[in-house]
Enzyme design. Structure first.
Site, PDB file in Angstrom:
ATOM      1  N   SER A 161      68.091  18.917  55.399  1.00 45.13           N
ATOM      2  CA  SER A 161      67.276  20.028  54.937  1.00 45.13           C
ATOM      3  C   SER A 161      68.056  21.335  55.146  1.00 45.13           C
ATOM      4  O   SER A 161      69.220  21.417  54.758  1.00 45.13           O
ATOM      5  CB  SER A 161      65.926  20.034  55.665  1.00 45.13           C
ATOM      6  N   ASP A 168      62.200  13.743  46.176  1.00 42.34           N
ATOM      7  CA  ASP A 168      62.241  14.926  47.033  1.00 42.34           C
ATOM      8  C   ASP A 168      62.353  16.185  46.179  1.00 42.34           C
ATOM      9  O   ASP A 168      63.338  16.360  45.455  1.00 42.34           O
ATOM     10  CB  ASP A 168      63.437  14.831  47.981  1.00 42.34           C
ATOM     11  N   HIS A 226      62.467  13.235  51.316  1.00 39.99           N
ATOM     12  CA  HIS A 226      63.282  14.255  51.976  1.00 39.99           C
ATOM     13  C   HIS A 226      63.897  13.715  53.268  1.00 39.99           C
ATOM     14  O   HIS A 226      63.189  13.257  54.168  1.00 39.99           O
ATOM     15  CB  HIS A 226      62.383  15.453  52.289  1.00 39.99           C
TER      16      HIS A 226
END
Length: 461
Positions: A131, A390, A414
């Site tokens: 991320s 995602d 994700h």
């Protein structure tokens, strides 16, 4: 605290002392194994949330470190970790909160470890992150290629964008995807449910809506109504983003609730199904009601206490204003939620909370993309990994090339690749982890050959 296997690991926390922007590091090592020689270094870049007791110990990169006998290092983010200074969240202190400063901190950490353990350029470093920290991992390699030999960037949003409408477009597509338990009917029911809530608000049935969704306040003004819609949309956005990765419901379970035609729910309309969904989520929390007060949101974001349970929201909101944007809007027909979730409603927080002009946001974002390269980042020897459902894939690198390697996992969420290989739920994830392991092994093999070619001079950046 123990780590099974033979991986030596150093964990470090970082903090600022007074107004001195230098990084102070406190480290502890486990177990006590020799750190010199040709040992590889795996650096786990910090996430927004931090917990000293875990530091991502049950993760794929830990298993690879065990496989290669690497030294594993994890560093805490100076603004998101537990070691933040008491005044660290004051607006004037947030001037040091930026991705550029985070990279400088990582470079300082690198130097500290090298000096402390007498390491040299003959020891290759590979950084890992997911991320935001995945973007930092990629950028660390890009901006400090002499320090980091290679990087793995999972679900890394390397492109800043003001109006991130693509996020909810992908959420909608994922709700339709049969491969992960969605359907066209599910998307339609969600859209109908939000349209029904909006209709109730427009006709003035505010008390009825507040009662139906157990709101803490009656959403009498537009700002509070937007808060309500955003809170309801978050249930679906979070489910899609982290499908089967620790969320309360998977996409399949959520869509079953919204569409099933058997049992007591068979005649339930979309609005009532949305009410039931919120009840399911509410039962899993300690919240007595749904807070829809925009005034309370502002108050939470202005709270500078480092002990606030929602403290990460303040820092991240600041970075969206100064660097990234990432505002997840719902102003086109591909979004199944409410058009009330618009850009203006989100960017005005920058002014209300930090005094940052909304007009400055486009230039802030343009600078970020110019500095790092956007979705064509200035990086080499970086592996970008993304999941097909995602939403953040839209701001990452999904196509490999001569200078860029990528792994795309069609039905993954994700950062799904980062969890332990022992908990892989899908064949696609198992295959992806094998690709990642092969790439890391290839890098280490190449680094070893370069060391042999260059002798004592070390390896190529």
């Amino acid at each position: 605290m123990r780590l099974t296997g033979s991986v030596p690991m150093v964990q470090c926390s970082s903090s600022l002392v007074g107004k001195d922007p230098s990084l102070v590091l406190t480290c502890w090592q486990m177990p006590r194994l020799p750190l010199t020689g040709k040992r590889t270094k795996f650096l786990f870049v910090p996430k927004i949330a931090s917990n000293k007791t875990t530091f991502g110990l049950i993760s794929h990169h830990v298993e690879m470190a065990q496989q290669h006998g690497a030294l594993l290092l994890a560093v805490e983010h100076r603004f998101y970790g537990d070691s933040i200074n008491p005044d660290g969240l004051k607006t004037e202190s947030l001037a040091d909160l930026s991705s550029q400063q985070a990279l400088a901190d990582l470079a300082t950490f690198h130097g500290y470890i090298c000096r402390s353990f007498n390491l040299s350029s003959r020891n290759p470093w590979i950084s890992f992150g997911g991320s935001y920290s995945g973007a930092l991992s990629a950028w660390f390699r890009g901006k400090f290629p002499s320090l980091v030999y290679a990087a793995v960037a999972s679900s890394a949003p390397v492109k800043a964008k003001l109006d991130f409408s693509e996020y909810n477009h992908v959420v909608g597509l994922s709700l339709k995807s049969v491969a992960v338990g969605g359907s066209e009917k599910c998307w339609a029911r969600v859209q109908q449910a939000f349209a029904a809530v909006e209709a109730e608000l427009l006709t003035g049935n505010l008390s009825q809506v507040a009662g139906d969704f157990n709101c803490c306040q009656i959403p009498k003004n537009l700002d509070d109504q937007i808060e309500l819609m955003q809170n309801l949309a978050d249930l679906f956005m979070g489910t899609v983003q982290y499908n089967e990765e620790g969320v309360l419901l998977s996409i399949k379970e959520l869509c079953d609730l919204m569409t099933n035609v058997s049992g007591e729910d068979k005649d339930m309309d979309a609005y009532s199904r949305l009410i039931k969904l919120t009840q399911v989520y509410r039962s899993s929390t300690e919240d007595k009601c749904l807070d829809v007060s925009h005034e309370e949101t502002i108050k939470h974001l202005m709270d500078t206490s480092v002990h606030s349970s929602r403290r990460a929201e303040r820092q991240w909101t600041y970075q969206t204003c100064t660097e990234f944007g990432f505002y997840q809007t719902c102003e086109d027909s591909t979004c199944p939620f409410s058009g009330l979730i618009n850009l203006q409603a989100q960017t005005k927080l920058c002014t209300a909370v930090f005094g940052i002009s909304q007009h400055s946001l486009p230039s802030n974002i343009a600078f970020t993309n110019s500095y790092y390269g956007g979705d064509e980042p200035h990086t080499h020897r970086v592996l970008y990994i993304n999941g097909g459902i995602d939403p953040w894939k839209e701001l990452s690198v999904v196509q490999g090339g001569e200078e860029v390697q990528s792994v795309f996992i069609e039905d993954a969420a994700h950062c799904a690749d980062m969890s332990s290989r022992r908990v892989a739920k899908r064949d696609s994830l198992r295959r992806a982890r094998q690709e990642i392991e092969k790439q890391v092994s290839d890098w280490l093999r190449t680094a070893s050959l370069e060391k042999m070619d260059k002798g004592a001079d070390g390896i190529k950046p």
